[in-house]
Design an enzyme around this catalytic site. Structure first.
Site, short mmCIF file in Angstrom:
data_model
loop_
_atom_site.label_atom_id
_atom_site.label_comp_id
_atom_site.label_asym_id
_atom_site.label_seq_id
_atom_site.Cartn_x
_atom_site.Cartn_y
_atom_site.Cartn_z
N CYS A 1 -7.55 1.21 -37.56
CA CYS A 1 -7.14 2.36 -36.73
C CYS A 1 -6.78 1.96 -35.30
CB CYS A 1 -8.25 3.41 -36.71
SG CYS A 1 -9.92 2.73 -36.71
N HIS B 1 -9.49 7.51 -30.69
CA HIS B 1 -9.79 6.22 -30.07
C HIS B 1 -8.95 6.09 -28.80
CE1 HIS B 1 -12.06 5.13 -33.49
NE2 HIS B 1 -11.30 4.21 -34.03
O1 L14 Z 1 -10.28 0.27 -40.71
O2 L14 Z 1 -14.84 2.73 -36.35
O3 L14 Z 1 -11.29 -1.66 -40.65
O4 L14 Z 1 -16.38 1.78 -37.55
C1 L14 Z 1 -13.50 0.58 -40.40
C2 L14 Z 1 -14.60 1.10 -39.52
C3 L14 Z 1 -11.93 0.70 -38.44
C4 L14 Z 1 -13.00 1.23 -37.57
C5 L14 Z 1 -11.25 -0.45 -40.41
C6 L14 Z 1 -15.21 2.03 -37.30
C7 L14 Z 1 -12.32 0.18 -39.69
C8 L14 Z 1 -14.21 1.48 -38.19
#
Ligand code: L14
Ligand code: 25A
Length: 345
Positions: free
Chosen positions: A130, A250
């Site tokens: 993300c 974010h």
């Molecule tokens: O897409 O905010 O690799 O803990 C998984 C967990 C991105 C952020 C990913 C988080 C994530 C995430």
């Protein structure tokens, strides 16, 4: 007439999965048939989609027979086990987890940036991290116009990125703080790490576990995925990823160095014409992006653009987007839409 597709959503009851369902409806995705797959824990429960009630099925290899598009958001281990099974049965998998992202056989795509990579797929497409998606969406138009040599980013990441259980923990901790009760922490910074800290009234400089080099996995995802998506192995990238007590959205403070000398006005102009980007930059009216206003929006918002005081080729930006939308569910559906348009589905 557009083709009608059979769609499977894996992890529909989760934070990202539920947004995927909303996006499929909102964007009028051409669904002939749809099924919802989750763990045995949810199988048999019912789920509402577009005014109809469906029964959640257990995600098994056979559940993917006849599926054209499988949207996965149920964690890395589920994708590792089931995405190849779905692809073997002819489905195109769009995977939200980090499991396949750095596999050279798997396209890692933000359609506005590297849509062309979709054609090389072998059944699995990875949806990037993300924080990475919103950053590359904003930086690619700048790279295309002025070249890009270096990116230094610090993130301020919302709790919803860590899933529904982390969100629940933030709510409980906040309520307990206000009531003067003891505050417990069981999930963040990482469910599988040894120690846990409250996120309510706190800021945690750790997202995911640590790798051997001192950076976390989340930081390494931003570093490696940015280079892969932008086809820029030489690009210098460093990241510090931080969790803040925000529900969704974010934020990122980004310092970049470009190849050709340019101005803030020229960067404004490039971003005003960039797909999926909304420029919110007017200090006279205190206009800049903030997560509470980005929540529920499709765009990636950019503001606070300044030229560095010591380096003419250095610029500072502030980038905000809804991590569950452009950062996850929306980008996944945009990948499916691009594949449909390009006759890849
Ligand atoms: O897409 O905010 O690799 O803990 C998984 C967990 C991105 C952020 C990913 C988080 C994530 C995430
Ligand atoms: O493994 P990772 O990579 O570390 O991923 C961790 C989590 O990150 C989220 C997602 O959490 C994932 O589980 N995630 C994934 N991709 C993401 C992205 N791009 C992302 N977050 C942000 N950005 P989640 O809570 O959002 O969603 C979890 C979904 O996955 C389903 N699921 C879990 N195991 C599964 C599975 N589906 C198929 N097979 C499996 N083995 C999960 O469905 C949900 O849809 P469920 O049935 O397991 O859970 C339904 C409801 O049950 C509650 N619940 C959750 N955990 C527990 C629980 N109840 C009891 N005990 C638990 N441990 C929740 O209320 C949930 O809604």
């Amino acid at each position: 007439m557009t083709k009608q597709l059979t769609v499977a959503v894996v992890g529909a009851t989760g934070a990202v999965g539920s947004k995927m369902m909303e996006q499929l409806i909102k964007r009028n995705f051409p669904i002939g048939d749809i099924k919802f797959l989750a763990s045995a824990r949810s199988a048999g429960k019912s789920i509402e989609f577009n005014g109809k009630t469906y029964t959640i099925e257990e995600a098994t290899p056979e559940a993917f027979e006849g599926v054209n598009v499988a949207l996965f958001s149920a964690g890395g281990s589920v994708s590792a086990a089931l995405a190849p099974e779905a692809a073997k049965r002819g489905a195109v998998v769009i995977d939200n987890t980090s499991h396949f992202r750095m596999d050279p056989e798997v396209p890692l795509v933000v359609p506005e940036v590297n849509r062309g990579d979709l054609a090389k797929h072998k059944g699995i497409i990875a949806n990037p991290n993300c924080s990475t998606i919103q950053m590359v969406a904003a930086l690619e138009p700048i790279r295309a116009a002025f070249g890009l040599t270096k990116v230094l980013v610090s993130t301020y990441q919302a709790v919803s990125g860590a899933g529904i259980s982390a969100l629940q923990e933030l709510k409980t901790q906040s309520a307990n703080w206000d009531a003067g009760k003891e505050v417990e922490a069981n999930i963040l910074p990482s469910g599988s790490d040894k120690r846990h800290f409250p996120i309510a009234r706190n800021v945690i400089p750790q997202i995911d576990k640590f790798t051997d080099n001192g950076f976390t996995y989340e930081e390494m995802k931003m570093i490696n995925e940015t280079k892969k998506i932008m086809h820029a192995p030489e690009l210098k990238v460093a990241a510090t990823c931080v969790r803040v007590p925000v529900v969704s959205g974010h934020s990122e403070s980004v310092y970049i160095e470009v190849e050709k000398e340019t101005t803030v006005q020229a960067i404004f102009e490039v971003l005003r014409n960039a797909p999926g980007i909304e420029l919110q930059d007017d200090i006279a009216t205190q206009t800049y992006p903030m997560p509470i206003y980005a929540e529920g929006e499709d765009a990636t918002f950019v503001g606070r653009i300044r030229q560095d005081l010591d380096n003419k080729k250095g610029f500072h930006l502030w980038i905000v987007s809804d991590n569950l939308l452009k950062g996850a569910a929306l980008n996944s559906i945009q990948i499916a839409e691009a594949m449909l348009e390009d006759n890849l589905l």
